[in-house]
Each structure stands twice: as C-alpha cells, then as structure tokens.
Design a protein around this motif. Sequence first.
Motif, PDB file in Angstrom:
ATOM      1  N   PHE A   1      36.633  39.727  49.109  1.00 43.40           N
ATOM      2  CA  PHE A   1      37.252  40.570  48.080  1.00 43.40           C
ATOM      3  C   PHE A   1      38.631  40.064  47.654  1.00 43.40           C
ATOM      4  O   PHE A   1      39.479  39.780  48.507  1.00 43.40           O
ATOM      5  N   ASN A   2      38.837  39.997  46.346  1.00 36.03           N
ATOM      6  CA  ASN A   2      40.151  39.705  45.775  1.00 36.03           C
ATOM      7  C   ASN A   2      40.279  40.602  44.535  1.00 36.03           C
ATOM      8  O   ASN A   2      39.570  40.407  43.543  1.00 36.03           O
ATOM      9  N   GLY A   3      41.136  41.609  44.620  1.00 35.07           N
ATOM     10  CA  GLY A   3      41.212  42.643  43.582  1.00 35.07           C
ATOM     11  C   GLY A   3      41.549  42.091  42.208  1.00 35.07           C
ATOM     12  O   GLY A   3      40.943  42.470  41.203  1.00 35.07           O
ATOM     13  N   GLU A   4      42.523  41.187  42.160  1.00 32.37           N
ATOM     14  CA  GLU A   4      42.937  40.646  40.861  1.00 32.37           C
ATOM     15  C   GLU A   4      41.777  39.858  40.230  1.00 32.37           C
ATOM     16  O   GLU A   4      41.471  40.005  39.035  1.00 32.37           O
ATOM     17  N   HIS A   5      41.123  39.054  41.040  1.00 32.31           N
ATOM     18  CA  HIS A   5      40.000  38.256  40.531  1.00 32.31           C
ATOM     19  C   HIS A   5      38.872  39.168  40.043  1.00 32.31           C
ATOM     20  O   HIS A   5      38.275  38.934  38.986  1.00 32.31           O
ATOM     21  N   MET A   6      38.610  40.233  40.806  1.00 36.25           N
ATOM     22  CA  MET A   6      37.514  41.144  40.409  1.00 36.25           C
ATOM     23  C   MET A   6      37.870  41.846  39.084  1.00 36.25           C
ATOM     24  O   MET A   6      37.020  41.986  38.191  1.00 36.25           O
ATOM     25  N   ALA A   7      39.125  42.262  38.955  1.00 39.58           N
ATOM     26  CA  ALA A   7      39.544  42.926  37.712  1.00 39.58           C
ATOM     27  C   ALA A   7      39.322  41.997  36.510  1.00 39.58           C
ATOM     28  O   ALA A   7      38.771  42.399  35.482  1.00 39.58           O
ATOM     29  N   TRP A   8      39.730  40.728  36.649  1.00 46.75           N
ATOM     30  CA  TRP A   8      39.590  39.783  35.528  1.00 46.75           C
ATOM     31  C   TRP A   8      38.124  39.395  35.297  1.00 46.75           C
ATOM     32  O   TRP A   8      37.734  39.089  34.174  1.00 46.75           O
TER      33      TRP A   8
END
Length: 307
Positions: free
Chosen positions: A65-72
């Motif tokens: 999980f990587n929140g910033e990557h998932m958001a983009w």
Amino acid sequence: MSKDVELKFTGCMLGCAIGDALGAHFEGCFFGDFRTSEITFNGRWTDDTHMMIGVAESLIECRGFNGEHMAWTFIRNWQREPWRGYGPGPPKVFRLILSGVSWREAAKRLYGGAGSLGNGAAMRVAPIALLYHDNIEKLREVAYKSAEITHAHELGMEGAAIQAYAIALALRISDEVFSPKNYLRNVASFTKSVVFRDKLLRAIELLNEEDGRVIIKELGNGVEALNSVPTAIYCFAKNHDSYLKSILYAVSLGGDADTIASMTGAIAGAFHGEEGLPEEWVEKLEKANYIRSLARELWKLKTSHNT
Ligand code: F2R
Ligand code: MG
Ligand code: MG
C-alpha cells in the motif's frame, strides 16, 4: 499456499466484477419491479470494478500500500473513463487533488467536512482483502487507509474494513465447515462499530426470512456503507451454497444493486473460487483476462514477498 487459493483470488476479483455488471441495469430499481429470471448479462461493469482495478494496480506496482500512488491511480483511471457511473464524491476529491490540495486532505472537505459515508471504499476493497487475508490487523489498517483517500467518514472507512474482513474470512473457510451463523457472528466480532455490529447480529436472526422487503427495511439497500455492506455479507451467508444464487439474491433486493451484488460477488467468489463462477458470464465479462491477471499478480506478490 495451494493452487486452490490462487483460484480464490481470481474468483474474488472476477466475482466482484460479474456482480457489478449484473446489478448495473437494476441500480436504483425498487424491490419487486423485476424478476431475476428477466435478467440478462452483458458483462459491462461500472465504477465499482473500475476502482477495484485501481486498488489492485497500485498494490501491485508498489508491492503493497502507498496512499499517494493509489490516489493518483484512481485519478488516472477516472480521467480515462469518467463515464463509468462514479458516485458524486470521488470525482470531487480527484478535482481537489488536481487543483493542488493534498491527497491526505481532499476527502476531509466533502459533505460539509464530515467526509463520505458512502459504500465507495467498501466496493473496491477486494484486492486489499486478498493481499492481507492472513494478517487481520494489517488488513484493517490498510482498508482504513485506502478508504480515507475518498471516504473520510468513520462509517465509510469501517464499511471498507468489514467488507475486507468478510472476504478474507470467506477465502479461508472451507465449505465443509461453513456455518452462516458463525460466519456472521465472526464478522460482527471483528468490527469496533456498534451500529455495524448490531446490523450484523440482526442479520443472523434474519437468515430464514423469506420476504425481501423485511431485509431491505432491517439491513438496507442504499448507497451508504451502513445500508449496504451488512446486506451484501448477509446475501452471501444466506446463499453460501452457490455463487450465482448469492448475486441474484443481492440484485433482487434492488436499490444500490450493482454495488451490493459486487460486494456479495467478491465474498462468494473468494469462497467458491473461479470454478464456482458461471463460465459463460466470465467469458462475456469486459476485460476478464485483465482482471484475472491482476488477481494472479496479487497472488504472486502474496506468495513471493513477505506482505
Ligand atoms: N453513482 C452511482 N449511481 C448513480 C447513477 C449511475 C448511473 N447508472 C450512471 O451510469 O451514471 N453509483 C456508484 O456510486 C456509489 C458509490 O458512491 P461513493 O463512491 O461512495 O460516492 P459518495 O458521493 O462518496 O457517497 C455516495 C452517497 O452517499 C451519501 N453520503 C455520503 N456521505 C454522506 C454524508 N456525510 N452525509 C450524508 N450523505 C452522505 C450521498 O447521498 C452520496 O451521494 C455506488 O453505488 C456506485 O455504484
Ligand atoms: Mg457502480
Ligand atoms: Mg452502485
């Protein structure tokens, strides 16, 4: 882990997409407006599957999980296919992020600052359930964090965690020992939210209820996580002997039919595995090979890497 578990990974993600595609024609219909025998399957899925794909793509690319990557990743996918029938909230969050607001902050601005309690974070959570099915505290943590990108209200986040746990449990239980009562009791004991727990315990009392109108009144069929996640889990528990029965039952309740059927389908697909899905529907399903390949990549990640 055995090869059978890999089929549960593919069964879960394909099962989620089939439920979404099946229910899509009936989203917003009232109970009793149609008969499930009238249902035809064209394989076209909606935002539920589109966002689940985004979750899987990001977990695979980042090997976790990587929140910033998932958001983009969500933003990129939405920009490519904005016509998938997204709820009102996520595109607002995406536009805020595109205008420069931090991905950690954007979702907190929705609904007068309360954040969204919709079922959009729960409907996409299946890949997280697969990757962390054997580590329940990590599953809870990642489900919350992934939800928070668009659904900052505690009920939206809790719905995602409960749906993830329901999938993980279905993946791990063998059908010889499955008991609907014990299953629902187990999911109820996972949640820290009294309102969700009460609904899941009420679902146990409703297992023999024949009237769908009572189920809708007691558990709900709406777009809010509280009015759809317990319902989806109930639809699976009541019809656990057949993937097809469980999603047809979910669609028959009307309301947020694509989402309740997609969440039911993810649980039932994890339980029965890909072999339990109707073959002709898998063949008709839009981008089935791509969805299967994502599930296999998650399986590889799970078995090759300490997640
Ligand atoms: N968007 C839809 N369906 C509408 C029509 C689709 C049509 N067929 C088409 O093709 O265009 N379905 C999808 O949206 C649902 C998931 O929504 P999500 O992502 O949770 O969105 P949102 O906006 O965050 O929440 C949904 C609704 O919940 C209520 N709500 C949320 N937070 C609230 C709060 N704090 N207070 C009060 N109400 C709140 C609002 O009514 C939101 O609109 C799925 O059904 C998916 O299939
Ligand atoms: Mg949808
Ligand atoms: Mg829906």
